[in-house]
Scaffold this motif. Sequence first.
Motif, PDB file in Angstrom:
ATOM      1  N   ALA A  19       0.832  -1.203   0.000  1.00  0.00           N
ATOM      2  CA  ALA A  19       0.000   0.000   0.000  1.00  0.00           C
ATOM      3  C   ALA A  19       0.869   1.257   0.000  1.00  0.00           C
ATOM      4  O   ALA A  19       0.616   2.184  -0.780  1.00  0.00           O
ATOM      5  CB  ALA A  19      -0.922  -0.007   1.219  1.00  0.00           C
ATOM      6  N   GLN A  20       1.875   1.291   0.846  1.00  0.00           N
ATOM      7  CA  GLN A  20       2.738   2.469   0.910  1.00  0.00           C
ATOM      8  C   GLN A  20       3.486   2.693  -0.403  1.00  0.00           C
ATOM      9  O   GLN A  20       3.602   3.819  -0.879  1.00  0.00           O
ATOM     10  CB  GLN A  20       3.734   2.340   2.064  1.00  0.00           C
ATOM     11  CG  GLN A  20       3.084   2.421   3.415  1.00  0.00           C
ATOM     12  CD  GLN A  20       2.309   3.714   3.611  1.00  0.00           C
ATOM     13  OE1 GLN A  20       2.778   4.796   3.276  1.00  0.00           O
ATOM     14  NE2 GLN A  20       1.111   3.599   4.152  1.00  0.00           N
ATOM     15  N   LEU A  21       3.987   1.610  -0.990  1.00  0.00           N
ATOM     16  CA  LEU A  21       4.709   1.739  -2.255  1.00  0.00           C
ATOM     17  C   LEU A  21       3.793   2.188  -3.383  1.00  0.00           C
ATOM     18  O   LEU A  21       4.187   3.006  -4.217  1.00  0.00           O
ATOM     19  CB  LEU A  21       5.367   0.418  -2.630  1.00  0.00           C
ATOM     20  CG  LEU A  21       6.577   0.028  -1.796  1.00  0.00           C
ATOM     21  CD1 LEU A  21       7.056  -1.352  -2.186  1.00  0.00           C
ATOM     22  CD2 LEU A  21       7.686   1.036  -1.945  1.00  0.00           C
ATOM     23  N   SER A  22       2.583   1.674  -3.417  1.00  0.00           N
ATOM     24  CA  SER A  22       1.668   2.063  -4.496  1.00  0.00           C
ATOM     25  C   SER A  22       1.267   3.526  -4.368  1.00  0.00           C
ATOM     26  O   SER A  22       1.134   4.226  -5.374  1.00  0.00           O
ATOM     27  CB  SER A  22       0.437   1.151  -4.530  1.00  0.00           C
ATOM     28  OG  SER A  22      -0.343   1.318  -3.381  1.00  0.00           O
ATOM     29  N   PRO A  87      11.500   0.843   3.198  1.00  0.00           N
ATOM     30  CA  PRO A  87      12.737   1.382   2.597  1.00  0.00           C
ATOM     31  C   PRO A  87      13.460   0.382   1.697  1.00  0.00           C
ATOM     32  O   PRO A  87      14.014   0.766   0.664  1.00  0.00           O
ATOM     33  CB  PRO A  87      13.618   1.731   3.809  1.00  0.00           C
ATOM     34  CG  PRO A  87      12.720   1.763   4.965  1.00  0.00           C
ATOM     35  CD  PRO A  87      11.551   0.903   4.648  1.00  0.00           C
ATOM     36  N   ILE A  88      13.437  -0.895   2.072  1.00  0.00           N
ATOM     37  CA  ILE A  88      14.084  -1.902   1.229  1.00  0.00           C
ATOM     38  C   ILE A  88      13.390  -1.982  -0.128  1.00  0.00           C
ATOM     39  O   ILE A  88      14.031  -1.951  -1.179  1.00  0.00           O
ATOM     40  CB  ILE A  88      14.094  -3.280   1.930  1.00  0.00           C
ATOM     41  CG1 ILE A  88      15.021  -3.249   3.144  1.00  0.00           C
ATOM     42  CG2 ILE A  88      14.507  -4.385   0.963  1.00  0.00           C
ATOM     43  CD1 ILE A  88      14.919  -4.478   4.030  1.00  0.00           C
ATOM     44  N   ALA A  89      12.058  -2.063  -0.110  1.00  0.00           N
ATOM     45  CA  ALA A  89      11.304  -2.129  -1.362  1.00  0.00           C
ATOM     46  C   ALA A  89      11.441  -0.826  -2.153  1.00  0.00           C
ATOM     47  O   ALA A  89      11.546  -0.856  -3.380  1.00  0.00           O
ATOM     48  CB  ALA A  89       9.833  -2.424  -1.067  1.00  0.00           C
ATOM     49  N   SER A  90      11.474   0.301  -1.465  1.00  0.00           N
ATOM     50  CA  SER A  90      11.657   1.587  -2.154  1.00  0.00           C
ATOM     51  C   SER A  90      13.010   1.644  -2.845  1.00  0.00           C
ATOM     52  O   SER A  90      13.136   2.206  -3.924  1.00  0.00           O
ATOM     53  CB  SER A  90      11.566   2.747  -1.157  1.00  0.00           C
ATOM     54  OG  SER A  90      10.291   2.818  -0.602  1.00  0.00           O
ATOM     55  N   HIS A  91      13.999   1.054  -2.220  1.00  0.00           N
ATOM     56  CA  HIS A  91      15.337   1.033  -2.802  1.00  0.00           C
ATOM     57  C   HIS A  91      15.353   0.223  -4.100  1.00  0.00           C
ATOM     58  O   HIS A  91      15.897   0.656  -5.110  1.00  0.00           O
ATOM     59  CB  HIS A  91      16.329   0.453  -1.794  1.00  0.00           C
ATOM     60  CG  HIS A  91      17.711   0.291  -2.306  1.00  0.00           C
ATOM     61  ND1 HIS A  91      18.526   1.366  -2.598  1.00  0.00           N
ATOM     62  CD2 HIS A  91      18.421  -0.818  -2.608  1.00  0.00           C
ATOM     63  CE1 HIS A  91      19.689   0.913  -3.041  1.00  0.00           C
ATOM     64  NE2 HIS A  91      19.651  -0.405  -3.054  1.00  0.00           N
ATOM     65  N   TYR A  92      14.737  -0.956  -4.065  1.00  0.00           N
ATOM     66  CA  TYR A  92      14.793  -1.843  -5.228  1.00  0.00           C
ATOM     67  C   TYR A  92      13.736  -1.536  -6.288  1.00  0.00           C
ATOM     68  O   TYR A  92      13.998  -1.694  -7.479  1.00  0.00           O
ATOM     69  CB  TYR A  92      14.684  -3.304  -4.783  1.00  0.00           C
ATOM     70  CG  TYR A  92      15.928  -3.762  -4.063  1.00  0.00           C
ATOM     71  CD1 TYR A  92      17.121  -3.952  -4.751  1.00  0.00           C
ATOM     72  CD2 TYR A  92      15.920  -3.962  -2.694  1.00  0.00           C
ATOM     73  CE1 TYR A  92      18.267  -4.349  -4.095  1.00  0.00           C
ATOM     74  CE2 TYR A  92      17.067  -4.358  -2.028  1.00  0.00           C
ATOM     75  CZ  TYR A  92      18.236  -4.551  -2.738  1.00  0.00           C
ATOM     76  OH  TYR A  92      19.378  -4.932  -2.085  1.00  0.00           O
ATOM     77  N   ILE A  93      12.568  -1.101  -5.872  1.00  0.00           N
ATOM     78  CA  ILE A  93      11.482  -0.875  -6.832  1.00  0.00           C
ATOM     79  C   ILE A  93      11.451   0.570  -7.323  1.00  0.00           C
ATOM     80  O   ILE A  93      11.334   0.827  -8.519  1.00  0.00           O
ATOM     81  CB  ILE A  93      10.129  -1.281  -6.224  1.00  0.00           C
ATOM     82  CG1 ILE A  93      10.124  -2.786  -5.939  1.00  0.00           C
ATOM     83  CG2 ILE A  93       8.977  -0.904  -7.144  1.00  0.00           C
ATOM     84  CD1 ILE A  93       8.938  -3.266  -5.132  1.00  0.00           C
ATOM     85  N   LEU A  94      11.547   1.517  -6.398  1.00  0.00           N
ATOM     86  CA  LEU A  94      11.450   2.935  -6.759  1.00  0.00           C
ATOM     87  C   LEU A  94      12.810   3.582  -6.975  1.00  0.00           C
ATOM     88  O   LEU A  94      12.892   4.767  -7.274  1.00  0.00           O
ATOM     89  CB  LEU A  94      10.684   3.700  -5.674  1.00  0.00           C
ATOM     90  CG  LEU A  94       9.269   3.215  -5.365  1.00  0.00           C
ATOM     91  CD1 LEU A  94       8.670   3.994  -4.217  1.00  0.00           C
ATOM     92  CD2 LEU A  94       8.391   3.311  -6.599  1.00  0.00           C
TER      93      LEU A  94
END
Length: 118
Positions: A19-22, A87-94
């Motif tokens: 949800a946060q990433l989207s 933050p981990i997902a933001s690093h790899y995805i965003l």
Amino acid sequence: MSIFTWLNLILVVLFGTTAQLSLKYGLYISSPTKGESGSIKNLLLSRYFLIWFICYVFMTILWLYVLRTIPLSQAFPVLGLMYALVPIASHYILKEEVVFSQWLGISIIISGVILVVN
């Protein structure tokens, strides 16, 4: 406590992270020039806002189930994993930068969750 209940708790964390990433990605792509913050109107009309909403609905329903079966003193700290996963997902995805101090904080959060759950 069954493995099914713990899997539901992990799903709560994953839905919250998604949800946060989207929401962030929806703001990013709704901007006229990439890299700037987009308008709220464009975000509300985007599919990423819908993904955010659906994730939070499922997250809330699963969280209610988890609260019935796992003590709050164990379940709530696991939600802290979102502070590590976002933050981990933001690093790899965003492609956002995560600096050393953030990586250190992420490792401390994960260690703390492991200590609380055991």
